[in-house]
Design an enzyme around this catalytic site. Structure first.
Site, PDB file in Angstrom:
ATOM      1  CG  ASP A  67      -0.286  -0.466   2.508  1.00  0.00           C
ATOM      2  OD1 ASP A  67       0.946  -0.428   2.589  1.00  0.00           O
ATOM      3  OD2 ASP A  67      -1.014  -0.861   3.425  1.00  0.00           O
ATOM      4  CG  ASN A 135      -8.546  -1.408  12.344  1.00  0.00           C
ATOM      5  OD1 ASN A 135      -7.629  -2.062  11.845  1.00  0.00           O
ATOM      6  ND2 ASN A 135      -8.981  -0.282  11.803  1.00  0.00           N
ATOM      7  CG  HIS A 137      -5.620  -2.176   9.102  1.00  0.00           C
ATOM      8  ND1 HIS A 137      -5.660  -0.836   9.409  1.00  0.00           N
ATOM      9  CD2 HIS A 137      -4.314  -2.528   9.278  1.00  0.00           C
ATOM     10  CE1 HIS A 137      -4.458  -0.416   9.739  1.00  0.00           C
ATOM     11  NE2 HIS A 137      -3.615  -1.424   9.671  1.00  0.00           N
ATOM     12  CD  GLU A 142      -8.434   1.102   8.217  1.00  0.00           C
ATOM     13  OE1 GLU A 142      -8.281   0.111   8.960  1.00  0.00           O
ATOM     14  OE2 GLU A 142      -7.840   2.184   8.408  1.00  0.00           O
TER      15      GLU A 142
HETATM   16  C1  F6R Z   1       1.571  -1.584   6.178  1.00  0.00           C
HETATM   17  C2  F6R Z   1       0.225  -2.101   6.326  1.00  0.00           C
HETATM   18  C3  F6R Z   1      -0.494  -2.137   7.631  1.00  0.00           C
HETATM   19  C4  F6R Z   1       0.377  -2.439   8.844  1.00  0.00           C
HETATM   20  C5  F6R Z   1      -0.442  -2.374  10.120  1.00  0.00           C
HETATM   21  C6  F6R Z   1       0.394  -2.640  11.367  1.00  0.00           C
HETATM   22  O1  F6R Z   1       2.021  -1.711   4.851  1.00  0.00           O
HETATM   23  O2  F6R Z   1      -0.298  -2.481   5.361  1.00  0.00           O
HETATM   24  O3  F6R Z   1      -1.514  -3.112   7.556  1.00  0.00           O
HETATM   25  O4  F6R Z   1       0.958  -3.697   8.690  1.00  0.00           O
HETATM   26  O5  F6R Z   1      -1.047  -1.126  10.240  1.00  0.00           O
HETATM   27  O6  F6R Z   1       1.292  -1.594  11.540  1.00  0.00           O
HETATM   28  P1  F6R Z   1       2.435  -1.679  12.646  1.00  0.00           P
HETATM   29  O7  F6R Z   1       3.368  -2.776  12.203  1.00  0.00           O
HETATM   30  O8  F6R Z   1       3.108  -0.336  12.612  1.00  0.00           O
HETATM   31  O9  F6R Z   1       1.775  -1.989  13.937  1.00  0.00           O
END
Ligand code: F6R
Length: 241
Positions: A67, A135, A137, A142
């Protein structure tokens, strides 16, 4: 779904590195799907260290990222393009012609998503690294994103904007409100998926990923429908199992 519980973040990073290195040695031209965020940073540090010491080569690898924020130019300090360059790609011997990150500043963002999906079909991902949001995702999909979604524009929730404000001077108003993300169905096209989670804040999401119903309210629950998923989680993230 295979679940590997390790003691702490260091062990999580080492386990993920062990799996990724085994793949790149066995299949130097593998396609790897990368994630950003805090969780995979330890893995990326081990890849960099190993490359510098053992010259493990990534020259033939094709790389995709999950992303990118919409509206940030590539060279913005908080773009995922910059993140990947700084934390990984600039040090490895990657062939940048084979590195794909969605362009968050594309003039036609819908076309950008469609073109990305075509590339994903052309170079199927062998090994997809995932983090997970509190959450649940995956990518930036989301809660309530349709489980059959493909790469496209997504709105970030308040939760995610707050969680990511730490990278934007702790100011949520600086966090982009939209992203371009591989969809849930795009992620599930990968041959193998390795999800990493560390810390108690991820414990509920991890419980729902494994034991909850498969529902769009919990995007990561879609992983239950994939035949080759490994979760590498530390004890804190496993604390609700
Ligand atoms: C990042 C992504 C997100 C993260 C998620 C966890 O490319 O797609 O899904 O993997 O938000 O983020 P952290 O590792 O910072 O807790």
């Amino acid at each position: 779904m295979e679940v590997i519980v390790v003691k702490n973040y260091q062990e999580l990073s080492e386990k993920a590195f062990e799996m990724l290195k085994a793949l790149i040695i066995e299949k130097p031209d593998a396609t790897i799907g990368f994630a950003t965020g805090s969780t995979p940073v330890g893995l990326y540090q081990l890849m960099v260290k190993d490359h510098l010491i053992n010259q493990t080569s990534y020259q033939k690898m094709t790389a995709f990222n999950l992303d990118e924020y919409i509206g940030l130019p590539q060279n913005h300090p908080e773009s995922y393009y910059t993140f990947m360059r700084t934390n990984l790609f600039n040090t490895l011997d990657v062939n940048f012609d084979q590195v794909y990150i969605p362009a968050g500043d594309a003039r036609d963002i819908v076309a950008e998503g469609q073109a990305y999906e075509v590339l994903l079909d052309k170079y199927p991902i062998d090994f997809q690294i995932l983090g997970i949001g509190t959450n649940a995702h995956i990518g930036f999909n989301e809660p309530n994103t349709p489980l059959d979604s493909l790469t496209g524009v997504v709105d970030l929730t308040e939760d995610t904007i707050k969680a990511n404000a730490r990278f934007f001077e702790n100011d949520p108003s600086q966090v982009p409100t939209q992203a371009i993300s591989m969809g849930i169905a795009s992620i599930l096209k990968a041959k193998k998926i390795v999800l990493l989670a560390s810390g108690a804040s991820k414990a509920e999401a991890i419980y729902n990923t494994i034991h909850g119903p498969v529902t769009a309210e919990v995007p990561s629950s879609a992983l239950q429908n994939h035949p080759n998923v490994t979760l590498i989680i530390d004890e804190a993230a496993a604390s609700k199992l």
